[in-house]
Design an enzyme around this catalytic site. Sequence first.
Site, PDB file in Angstrom:
ATOM      1  N   LYS A  44     -32.671   2.866   2.218  1.00  0.00           N
ATOM      2  CA  LYS A  44     -33.141   4.229   1.946  1.00  0.00           C
ATOM      3  C   LYS A  44     -33.304   5.019   3.240  1.00  0.00           C
ATOM      4  CE  LYS A  44     -36.921   3.398  -0.658  1.00  0.00           C
ATOM      5  NZ  LYS A  44     -38.053   3.721  -1.557  1.00  0.00           N
ATOM      6  N   LYS A  46     -35.476   4.273   5.510  1.00  0.00           N
ATOM      7  CA  LYS A  46     -36.919   4.308   5.790  1.00  0.00           C
ATOM      8  C   LYS A  46     -37.324   3.031   6.523  1.00  0.00           C
ATOM      9  CE  LYS A  46     -39.508   6.884   2.336  1.00  0.00           C
ATOM     10  NZ  LYS A  46     -40.490   6.805   1.263  1.00  0.00           N
TER      11      LYS A  46
HETATM   12  N1  C2G Z   1     -45.754  10.828  -4.092  1.00  0.00           N
HETATM   13  C1  C2G Z   1     -46.521  11.896  -4.577  1.00  0.00           C
HETATM   14  N2  C2G Z   1     -47.120  12.720  -3.700  1.00  0.00           N
HETATM   15  C2  C2G Z   1     -47.004  12.522  -2.367  1.00  0.00           C
HETATM   16  C3  C2G Z   1     -46.258  11.432  -1.876  1.00  0.00           C
HETATM   17  C4  C2G Z   1     -45.633  10.586  -2.766  1.00  0.00           C
HETATM   18  O1  C2G Z   1     -46.619  12.088  -5.799  1.00  0.00           O
HETATM   19  N3  C2G Z   1     -47.618  13.396  -1.518  1.00  0.00           N
HETATM   20  C5  C2G Z   1     -45.087   9.964  -5.072  1.00  0.00           C
HETATM   21  C6  C2G Z   1     -43.567  10.001  -4.948  1.00  0.00           C
HETATM   22  O2  C2G Z   1     -43.042  11.124  -5.642  1.00  0.00           O
HETATM   23  C7  C2G Z   1     -43.174   8.680  -5.598  1.00  0.00           C
HETATM   24  C8  C2G Z   1     -44.355   7.757  -5.209  1.00  0.00           C
HETATM   25  O3  C2G Z   1     -45.446   8.616  -4.837  1.00  0.00           O
HETATM   26  O4  C2G Z   1     -43.138   8.819  -7.009  1.00  0.00           O
HETATM   27  C9  C2G Z   1     -44.028   6.842  -4.046  1.00  0.00           C
HETATM   28  O5  C2G Z   1     -43.587   7.647  -2.970  1.00  0.00           O
HETATM   29  P1  C2G Z   1     -42.691   6.942  -1.829  1.00  0.00           P
HETATM   30  O6  C2G Z   1     -43.333   5.700  -1.397  1.00  0.00           O
HETATM   31  O7  C2G Z   1     -42.305   7.992  -0.835  1.00  0.00           O
HETATM   32  O8  C2G Z   1     -41.402   6.524  -2.692  1.00  0.00           O
HETATM   33  P2  C2G Z   1     -39.885   6.907  -2.409  1.00  0.00           P
HETATM   34  O9  C2G Z   1     -39.497   6.556  -1.028  1.00  0.00           O
HETATM   35  O10 C2G Z   1     -39.697   8.272  -2.910  1.00  0.00           O
HETATM   36  O11 C2G Z   1     -39.147   5.805  -3.337  1.00  0.00           O
HETATM   37  O12 C2G Z   1     -35.974   4.254  -6.437  1.00  0.00           O
HETATM   38  C10 C2G Z   1     -36.939   5.245  -6.155  1.00  0.00           C
HETATM   39  C11 C2G Z   1     -37.431   5.152  -4.742  1.00  0.00           C
HETATM   40  O13 C2G Z   1     -37.763   3.823  -4.401  1.00  0.00           O
HETATM   41  C12 C2G Z   1     -38.642   6.071  -4.574  1.00  0.00           C
END
Ligand code: C2G
Length: 138
Positions: A44, A46
């Site tokens: 990803k 990350k």
């Molecule tokens: N999230 C949120 N508000 C934020 C930060 C994150 O609602 N300020 C939500 C994201 O939208 C996601 C969840 O928290 O639903 C986890 O965020 P991340 O760890 O950044 O996940 P991400 O890298 O977007 O991975 O297959 C899907 C991916 O693995 C999603």
Amino acid sequence: MKKVITYGTFDVLHYGHIRLLKRAKELGDYLIVALSTDEFNALKGKKSFYPYEIRKELLKSIKYVDQIIPEENWEQKITDVKKYGIDVFVIGSDWQGKFDFLKEFCEVVYLERTDGISSTKVRNEIQQSLDGTKHETI
Ligand code: C2G
């Protein structure tokens, strides 16, 4: 029992994550979190601050979370929905529309992302305060 699943890295757990998990749990009775492995994070683009095992340990302590499985690739979602008998797939609105293909298998819900917080922001602000460059907001 209505089963909900969500996916993510959940690094440096913060209130944006917690509010997502709370609302996700409210959509059913049982919440599975598919937690991105360190290897999948690399795919990803990350690099999480905490490794998978630590991120899993933190998530396990959250009362909304009933089960944690590894998220290892982009392709596992349909298999997961079938394997775990999922009724609702949920994720933050930053992914709006990206997982509509799952509508053939379960309900798909995009929840409003919490503004003003992110793992990167938290890490940067801690670093700035350690460097003495963070100007305290009154
Ligand atoms: N999230 C949120 N508000 C934020 C930060 C994150 O609602 N300020 C939500 C994201 O939208 C996601 C969840 O928290 O639903 C986890 O965020 P991340 O760890 O950044 O996940 P991400 O890298 O977007 O991975 O297959 C899907 C991916 O693995 C999603």
